[in-house]
Design an enzyme around this catalytic site. Structure first.
Site, short mmCIF file in Angstrom:
data_model
loop_
_atom_site.label_atom_id
_atom_site.label_comp_id
_atom_site.label_asym_id
_atom_site.label_seq_id
_atom_site.Cartn_x
_atom_site.Cartn_y
_atom_site.Cartn_z
N HIS A 62 3.08 -11.74 -4.38
CA HIS A 62 3.99 -12.66 -3.71
C HIS A 62 3.20 -13.88 -3.24
O HIS A 62 2.42 -13.79 -2.29
CB HIS A 62 4.66 -11.97 -2.52
CG HIS A 62 5.52 -10.81 -2.91
ND1 HIS A 62 6.86 -10.94 -3.17
CD2 HIS A 62 5.21 -9.50 -3.10
CE1 HIS A 62 7.35 -9.75 -3.50
NE2 HIS A 62 6.37 -8.87 -3.47
N ARG A 64 4.74 -16.72 -2.35
CA ARG A 64 5.57 -17.27 -1.26
C ARG A 64 5.93 -18.75 -1.38
O ARG A 64 6.59 -19.28 -0.49
CB ARG A 64 4.88 -17.04 0.09
CG ARG A 64 4.54 -15.61 0.44
CD ARG A 64 5.75 -14.71 0.49
NE ARG A 64 5.45 -13.44 1.14
CZ ARG A 64 6.19 -12.35 1.01
NH1 ARG A 64 7.27 -12.38 0.25
NH2 ARG A 64 5.86 -11.23 1.63
N ASN A 276 7.42 -1.74 1.73
CA ASN A 276 8.54 -1.14 1.02
C ASN A 276 8.23 -1.08 -0.48
O ASN A 276 8.00 -2.12 -1.09
CB ASN A 276 9.81 -1.98 1.24
CG ASN A 276 11.05 -1.31 0.70
OD1 ASN A 276 11.10 -0.09 0.60
ND2 ASN A 276 12.04 -2.10 0.34
N ASP A 303 1.03 -5.50 -4.99
CA ASP A 303 2.20 -5.91 -4.21
C ASP A 303 1.75 -6.72 -3.00
O ASP A 303 2.20 -6.51 -1.87
CB ASP A 303 3.04 -4.70 -3.78
CG ASP A 303 4.43 -5.08 -3.29
OD1 ASP A 303 4.76 -6.29 -3.30
OD2 ASP A 303 5.18 -4.17 -2.88
#
Length: 423
Positions: A62, A64, A276, A303
């Site tokens: 990520h 962002r 998650n 992740d």
């Protein structure tokens, strides 16, 4: 650019051999060179007892940006990756705007072109706005993305994911799926297990993952598309994927270091243990390790999910989901799995470089005459993981303070030095 990297242990034909690597105009050559004339403009680096292997590849990062630059930017995220030995990373699409069409995707592509230190391969979203209802403009963006994902949330509607798989097959692209059944979450925020029961937390049951994996595997088998399962965390998911592979389903999967090395009883009342899917039971961790060993799990991704300090400082219940991992993944895995003889160094390189490259179509650039992608590690360097020294804007990791071995001293991407440790 002319470099001679001397005396390193070079990953060659699935083993390590002491070699000299000569890099000429960004292309590498394995040569036995004992003498270089004084007037030759070659930088000589003695990497005695260091290890050279293909650049690391992370298929789940990520970055962002656009939309959430206060958490991470393409510049900060790729600097952190280059520092850690990565030459290729795949950026997730839960951004603002969501890359569901070419107009939105171009915003991200322009920033990548301007600011990235290494190769960034963006995913397009499966659905418009990642809302799970209407397919994105998959045809329009297909030539510019590595695959399609709605990461951060699962696609709940079977008809939608089936249509996405049919379209992806026609486009020869992969579906990269966040498998989660929202009807089974019930307000949970850590694993529904011993720790949640002991300390009164709402738990996320394992079924919320593996039921979705089961559903989508059946559809992938029916459609015949390329299918990849993100961040596998449960025993049942591993069993289902193993069975699907034996039946010829074109499926691969990834897990992350925190699922391999921690169980829910390692959790503390701190947001750095919240992600998650959540850290699961010990039986799940052991099943993941079996999946690593027998090849059911193809890839270790991070992740990498940076958030601001404020967003991660509100305890287990209120902190946002996600931890960083790109600057800790290789050293923590090397220390905990390779140095303890659970897996070999070659196996770790397969999981973090060779396998993701093959699955996601990255050309092999660790061969003679190519603009090379490689990293150099001092595997004897011992230190403690200190988030204050991260180049990522995100600092939240469950491995803070762990003593590890393995420091990247150089990363070369497309023949250019993108990271060199100061000595």
């Amino acid at each position: 650019m002319y470099f001679l990297l001397k005396n390193a242990n070079v990953y060659t034909n699935n083993t390590f051999k002491r070699k000299n690597v000569y890099i000429e105009n960004g292309c590498w050559h394995l040569k036995e060179i004992d003498y270089i004339p004084a007037d030759t403009n070659v930088t000589i680096l003695d990497f005695n007892n260091y290890y050279i292997f293909p650049g690391l590849v992370d298929v789940h990062v990520h970055l962002r940006e656009p939309g959430f630059f206060y958490k991470e930017t393409i510049k900060s995220g790729t600097r952190a990756a280059a520092k850690s030995g990565y030459t290729d990373i795949f950026s997730m699409p839960n951004l603002n705007p969501v890359p569901d069409g070419l107009e939105n995707l171009n915003i991200q592509l322009d920033i990548i072109k301007k600011d990235s230190l290494i190769n960034v391969h963006p995913y397009g979203s499966i659905t418009k706005g990642e809302n799970g209802k209407k397919l994105s403009n998959m045809d329009e963006i297909s030539n510019y993305v590595s695959g399609f994902s709605d990461d951060g949330r699962g696609v709940q509607d079977c008809n939608v994911i089936r249509q996405a798989m049919i379209k992806a097959k026609k486009l020869n692209k992969i579906i990269v799926s966040h498998c989660e059944d929202n009807s089974l979450i019930n307000g949970g925020y850590i694993h529904k297990g011993k720790y949640a029961e002991k300390y009164g937390h709402k738990g996320i049951c394992s079924e919320s993952e593996w039921k979705a994996v089961e559903k989508e595997l059946n559809i992938a088998k029916e459609v015949g598309c390329k299918y990849h399962v993100c961040h596998v965390s449960t025993k049942e998911s591993v069993d289902l994927i193993r069975k699907a592979k034996s039946e010829g389903v074109d499926v691969t999967c990834e897990t992350a270091p925190h699922y391999l090395l921690l169980n829910d009883m390692d959790i503390k009342e701190d947001g750095k243990y919240k992600m998650n899917p959540p850290i699961r039971d010990e039986k799940d961790r052991l099943s993941l390790m079996e999946g690593i060993k027998d090849g059911t799990i193809d890839i270790i991704a991070t992740d990498h999910a940076p958030h601001s300090k404020d967003e991660k400082s509100k305890g287990l219940k209120e902190s946002l989901m996600g931890v960083v991992g790109i600057e800790t993944a290789f050293p923590i895995l090397y220390t905990k799995l390779v140095k303890t003889n659970i897996i070999s160094l070659g196996k770790l390189i397969d999981l973090m470089s060779v396998n993701p490259s093959k699955r996601f179509g990255i050309e092999d650039k660790f061969i003679e005459g190519k603009k090379t992608n490689l990293c150099v590690f001092n595997l004897n360097f011992k230190y403690k993981i200190d988030p204050d020294k991260f180049l990522s804007k995100g600092k939240s990791t469950p491995f803070e303070g762990e003593e590890v071995y393995g420091k990247c001293v150089m990363t070369i991407c497309e023949g250019k030095i993108v990271w060199q440790e100061r000595t």
